[in-house]
Scaffold this active site. Structure first.
Site, short mmCIF file in Angstrom:
data_model
loop_
_atom_site.label_atom_id
_atom_site.label_comp_id
_atom_site.label_asym_id
_atom_site.label_seq_id
_atom_site.Cartn_x
_atom_site.Cartn_y
_atom_site.Cartn_z
N LYS A 22 100.82 71.83 3.68
CA LYS A 22 99.80 71.77 2.64
C LYS A 22 100.38 71.21 1.35
CE LYS A 22 98.98 75.08 -0.15
NZ LYS A 22 98.54 75.72 -1.38
N ASN A 23 101.55 71.71 0.96
CA ASN A 23 102.13 71.33 -0.32
C ASN A 23 102.73 69.93 -0.33
OD1 ASN A 23 101.39 73.76 -1.50
ND2 ASN A 23 103.34 74.75 -1.05
N CYS A 117 95.71 80.57 -7.42
CA CYS A 117 96.02 81.97 -7.21
C CYS A 117 96.41 82.65 -8.51
CB CYS A 117 97.18 82.11 -6.22
SG CYS A 117 96.75 81.76 -4.52
N ARG A 122 101.26 79.55 -14.86
CA ARG A 122 101.87 78.31 -14.37
C ARG A 122 101.39 77.19 -15.28
NH1 ARG A 122 100.82 78.34 -7.97
NH2 ARG A 122 98.79 79.11 -8.56
N ASP A 306 107.31 81.46 -2.01
CA ASP A 306 106.16 81.53 -1.12
C ASP A 306 106.44 82.34 0.15
OD1 ASP A 306 104.53 80.15 -2.79
OD2 ASP A 306 104.58 78.26 -1.70
N ARG A 398 93.19 78.90 2.49
CA ARG A 398 93.69 77.84 1.61
C ARG A 398 95.02 77.27 2.10
NH1 ARG A 398 95.14 79.70 -3.53
NH2 ARG A 398 95.51 77.50 -3.91
#
Length: 419
Positions: A22-23, A117, A122, A306, A398
């Site tokens: 995903k990232n 999230c 951030r 993560d 997600r």
């Protein structure tokens, strides 16, 4: 609203294929805005965040073709909008990644301040500072970032602290800037490396890939390309931890052990047996006791933030006491109260969790608070006695593709329920 029901106590066994990262997918999709050529991305995961980014590109005017087997093809010939609206951006922080490409390619952008999230602050200040150093005029107001530049100019910029999305945004912007850009203290995550490789396939001139200093010589235009997204190292690690938790024996295919050197070393220390096999496969098994360990999250190549929540669950069922220190996000222990409902013995002191291992967890109704916390609750449910019902599982959608289907393929007793 969907929930996930887990009945624990069954060792995981079997083989599954790891999805694309995903990232890495999100910045690659944003990078397509840098060219009017066709960009074809394969190994794309089916995730809510990916859908949101595709919708955002469509809002800009991208023509997108999606094939479940072949991937995504993006044609940005007719970009008509440079605005990223609040309704889309509020659900996903990575939406900020369209700012650099739009500004570099079209000289303007208006993007809502991002959401995502609730795991702590951030800020996007380094994105803004870096683009200003490249000559952009930027104003903030009404919850939006408005930026303009006739053409960005090369600069030397140091990230303090290191930031993954900040590195990716400035890296993309620098590819079309006039002159040379040097990014110092740049993020070195595999997803950043994957983005750089995608950009190089488009014709970008980037040196120092994989190091903390990136040197980019701007070009006048970029071309279309084909790029295969790397495997998701966070999904890989999550399933590895699940195998250890349940004393299982699992084969993970289409993955990359090299991107997980730190977590693999930790799992071996805890008592897991891990074999790195040919063909990008990892076999992980554990049939004995688990030993508690200490760990501290940090940017790559350190231990990934993560995976912190998942490892917290593993420590809670280990022999001894483990100390987990979170240095990346200041509010990433929200899952602890839910794990405590299941019997975990965890004490929070500032950014440190002191985890005293116990012999068992007991299933209970729990609520997910963010993406990785939701994964940790699923893992806890797999190892717990009885039933665990997890609500607010839209978080997990997600970042994990068909997690309940993949776990069922490993003989887990798990299902998605309505209500």
């Amino acid at each position: 609203m969907d929930k996930i029901l887990v009945r624990g106590g069954r060792p995981l066994s079997g083989s599954i294929s790891i999805s694309g990262a995903k990232n890495a997918t999100l910045p690659a999709l944003a990078a397509s805005l840098l060219t009017t050529g066709h960009v074809h991305l394969s190994n794309i995961p089916h995730l809510k965040d990916v859908t949101t980014m595709v919708e955002l590109l469509g809002q800009h005017g991208s023509a997108i073709t999606i094939d479940d087997k072949l991937g995504v093809e993006i044609d940005n010939t007719n970009i008509t909008s440079f605005r990223a609206p609040y309704d889309l951006v509020r659900t996903m922080r990575a939406s900020i990644l369209v700012m650099g490409p739009l500004l570099a390619r079209y000289g303007q952008t208006e993007i809502s301040l991002p959401g995502g999230c609730a795991i702590g602050s951030r800020p996007v200040n380094l994105h803004i500072q870096g683009l200003r150093a490249m000559g952009a005029e930027i104003e903030l107001g009404g919850g939006y970032i408005r930026a303009r530049a006739k053409r960005l100019k090369g600069t030397r910029f140091t990230f303090d602290p290191v930031t993954v999305t900040g590195t990716e945004n400035l890296l993309m912007a620098a590819t079309l800037a006039k002159g040379q850009t040097i990014l110092e203290n740049a993020a070195r995550e595999p997803e950043v490396i994957d983005l750089a490789r995608c950009l190089i396939r488009m014709g970008a001139k980037i040196h120092g890939v994989g190091t903390s200093t990136l040197v980019i010589d701007g070009v006048d235009h970029l071309q279309g390309c084909h790029h295969a997204i790397i495997p998701d190292r966070i999904e890989t690690a999550t399933f590895m931890i699940a195998a250890v938790l349940t004393r299982g024996d699992v084969l993970l295919t289409n993955t990359c052990a090299e991107d997980l050197r730190n977590p693999i070393d930790k799992l071996i220390q805890m008592g897991a047996t891990i074999d790195e096999l040919e063909g990008n496969c990892i076999r992980i098994r554990c049939h004995g006791d688990i030993n508690a360990i200490d760990l501290e999250t940090s940017p790559y190549p350190g231990f990934p933030t993560d995976i912190q929540a998942q490892m917290l669950v593993l420590n809670s069922l280990a022999k001894g006491t483990g100390i987990v220190t979170e240095t990346v996000f200041e509010n990433r222990f929200m899952h602890v109260s839910e794990l405590q409902r299941m019997g975990a013995d965890i004490l929070i002191r500032g950014n440190t969790a002191i985890v005293r291992g116990s012999t068992r967890l007991i299933g209970a109704p729990v609520m997910a608070t963010d993406l990785r916390a939701s994964a940790s609750l699923v893992l806890a449910g797999l190892a717990a006695e009885g039933e665990t019902l997890i609500s607010r599982v839209y978080h997990i959608d997600r970042g994990y593709e068909r997690i309940e289907e993949k776990l069922r393929a490993l003989d887990a007793d798990i299902q998605r329920v309505s209500g």
